[in-house]
Design a protein around this motif. Structure first.
Motif, PDB file in Angstrom:
ATOM      1  N   TRP A 147      76.332  53.267  62.472  1.00 47.55           N
ATOM      2  CA  TRP A 147      76.283  52.167  63.749  1.00 47.55           C
ATOM      3  C   TRP A 147      76.686  53.163  64.808  1.00 47.55           C
ATOM      4  CZ3 TRP A 147      73.353  48.660  64.892  1.00 47.55           C
ATOM      5  CH2 TRP A 147      73.396  47.865  66.195  1.00 47.55           C
TER       6      TRP A 147
ATOM      7  N   PHE B 181      75.679  45.449  58.262  1.00 50.38           N
ATOM      8  CA  PHE B 181      75.099  46.453  58.869  1.00 50.38           C
ATOM      9  C   PHE B 181      73.531  46.323  59.111  1.00 50.38           C
ATOM     10  CE2 PHE B 181      72.889  50.660  58.410  1.00 50.38           C
ATOM     11  CZ  PHE B 181      73.144  51.198  59.623  1.00 50.38           C
TER      12      PHE B 181
ATOM     13  N   ARG C 204      80.260  43.489  63.747  1.00 47.59           N
ATOM     14  CA  ARG C 204      80.794  44.669  63.486  1.00 47.59           C
ATOM     15  C   ARG C 204      82.278  44.418  63.365  1.00 47.59           C
ATOM     16  NH1 ARG C 204      80.642  50.561  66.280  1.00 47.59           N
ATOM     17  NH2 ARG C 204      81.901  51.374  64.753  1.00 47.59           N
TER      18      ARG C 204
END
Length: 504
Positions: free
Chosen positions: A495, A444, A469
């Motif tokens: 996100w 992240f 991701r």
């Protein structure tokens, strides 16, 4: 207790002795320095001892000496008052009432034996041991049985009574030894469990060995405390490695046992093992079951107690993970309107400030319908100034706060400040992505770093972070070895918010 024994006890506690007893809280007004200090401490009036001593004795050169004397007097009064705890209060379960009652009577028996009235002591010991046997307080049973065995054997010569209390000692002595052993093993595991994350796996094998010992002891002996420590050991072995499924099985086993003991079960044990289930259920996305456990735990505690706030923390995290943000806001408002909220420890207050910040962010971007109404107006700068300074930031509060700041700055389009913030976040990013405790967090953070690198363009950011991701989502929270508090709002949700705030 027979009337003659009651007379004997009454003569021990003479009117003169009652006059000498100093207790707290008998008067409606503060009549002494001791009473004033007691009431001031109840309301957290002083942050330091120096502040308290100055309040009582000003700048006197002897204030430390005087204040130490005042503290000693308060201690004596508190100890005296402790024996007058009102067990009828709803805070106490049946088991807790029995516990306090037995230990108070056991202390009285020892005092009476020491030179006041053996007749009253024996009567009180017999009454105490009956209740102790019912609730399986092995240490009290042994104390009282030892006194009664000696009395009926050496002093009265009553064979049947001697044999009965001698047999109780033979039965409960190994139980007590087993309790002591399991308590020691559990304490050792908790000590290691609270150590830095990197050390946990080093004692997992020891935890498994202790769990086997606990299971054997529970198959041989019976007793509330023994099973409480035993089940606590069998569950902590799964907590160490975040084995959520096995932890749930172990907790369910413990809960079934304590529920089956309706005459002796304690809400404390039921709360403990039900509470342990909540983070695992959230991690496994069993949100409905997690909510049921939260409601059950709230029913086992009273509003305003420490356990109440702990359960509400999991409630708000549950609603963040299940994307029920309006319900998360309801929890926050309920907690803020609880009288005891301001008395929470600093670390707990810090956690609630973070939940508050998330909900303010969600309000600003339209994810909740109204702004949280905290006791004081929310300021992002205040939150940033309170970034935790303590070395063991177990829950990742530093990263959480810095991430919230970046999202606020994105919402406000303050791109130059985001670049400055990224430098701070780099401190927490490992050079390489490893499938360890920090894997999701590192993915992240590396994705966040790509935002300014891509000129804050959403299409470019999506393209440059697609692989990161994918790797993060390939390792769900349930498969990581991290505490739930380190991902209060799942990184995937954060996100998505970040992408929505970017220009195409």
């Amino acid at each position: 207790m027979k009337f003659a024994e009651l007379i004997s006890l009454a003569k021990v506690v003479s009117p003169n002795k009652i006059k000498q007893i100093e207790v707290l809280g008998n008067t409606g007004e503060v009549r002494s320095g001791v009473e004033k200090l007691y009431r001031d401490l109840q309301t957290d009036k002083y942050k330091t001892e120096e502040e308290a001593s100055s309040a009582f004795y000003g700048h006197s050169r002897y204030r430390r000496h005087y204040f130490n004397r005042l503290k000693r007097k308060l201690r004596e009064k508190l100890v005296n008052t402790l024996f007058l705890v009102d067990l009828s209060q709803p805070d106490f379960s049946e088991y807790q009432r029995a516990y306090y009652s037995c230990y108070r009577y056991a202390s009285a028996v020892q005092i009476l034996i020491a030179g006041y009235s053996r007749k009253a002591a024996v009567a009180l010991a017999r009454m105490t041991i009956r209740k102790a046997v019912k609730y399986e307080f092995s240490d009290i049973i042994l104390q009282m049985a030892k006194i009664l065995r000696y009395h009926y054997g050496a002093m009265e010569g009553e064979v049947k009574a001697f044999e009965y209390f001698d047999q109780l000692i033979q039965v409960y002595q190994p139980v007590y030894q087993a309790e002591l052993s399991l308590e020691g093993k559990y304490t050792e595991l908790v000590m290691y469990f609270n150590a830095p994350q990197s050390n946990r796996e080093q004692f997992y094998d020891k935890a498994k060995d202790y769990a086997r010992i606990a299971e054997h002891q529970m198959s041989v002996y019976s007793g509330y405390k023994l099973f409480l420590y035993g089940f606590s050991i069998t569950t902590i072995q799964h907590q160490i490695i975040y084995d959520h499924k096995e932890l749930l099985k172990s907790c369910d086993h413990a809960i079934a046992y304590f529920k089956s003991r309706k005459d002796r079960s304690s809400s404390v044990a039921l709360f403990s093992f039900s509470f342990k289930k909540i983070p695992s259920l959230i991690a496994l996305h069993a949100f409905e079951r997690a909510e049921q456990e939260i409601e059950y735990c709230l029913g086992l505690t009273r509003k305003g107690k420490n356990n109440y706030f702990k359960v509400q923390e999991y409630a708000i995290i549950l609603y963040f993970h299940s994307q029920q943000y309006e319900r998360a806001l309801e929890v926050l408002e309920t907690v803020y309107n609880t009288d005891q909220f301001d008395w929470l420890p600093a670390q707990s207050l810090e956690a609630w400030r973070i939940y508050d910040a998330y909900l303010h962010l969600f309000f600003e971007i339209g994810m909740v319908s109204q702004q949280p109404t905290s006791n004081r107006r929310f300021r992002l700068t205040r939150l940033l100034n309170n970034v935790p300074k303590y070395a063991k930031d177990k829950t990742g509060a530093n990263i959480t706060i810095l991430t919230i700041h970046v999202l606020f700055l994105l919402q406000q389009r303050k791109y130059s400040e985001i670049i400055d913030r990224m430098e701070a976040l780099k401190t927490y990013t490992h050079r390489y992505l490893r499938k360890n405790d920090d894997f999701r967090r590192n993915c992240f953070l590396k994705m966040l770093h790509k935002i300014p690198a891509c000129g804050f363009n959403r299409i470019a950011v999506v393209r440059r972070t697609a692989q990161l991701r994918k790797r993060m989502e390939a390792m769900p929270i349930s498969e990581t070895r991290q505490d739930l508090e380190s991902e209060i709002v799942p990184f995937g949700q954060l996100w998505d918010i970040a992408l929505e705030l970017l220009d195409e």
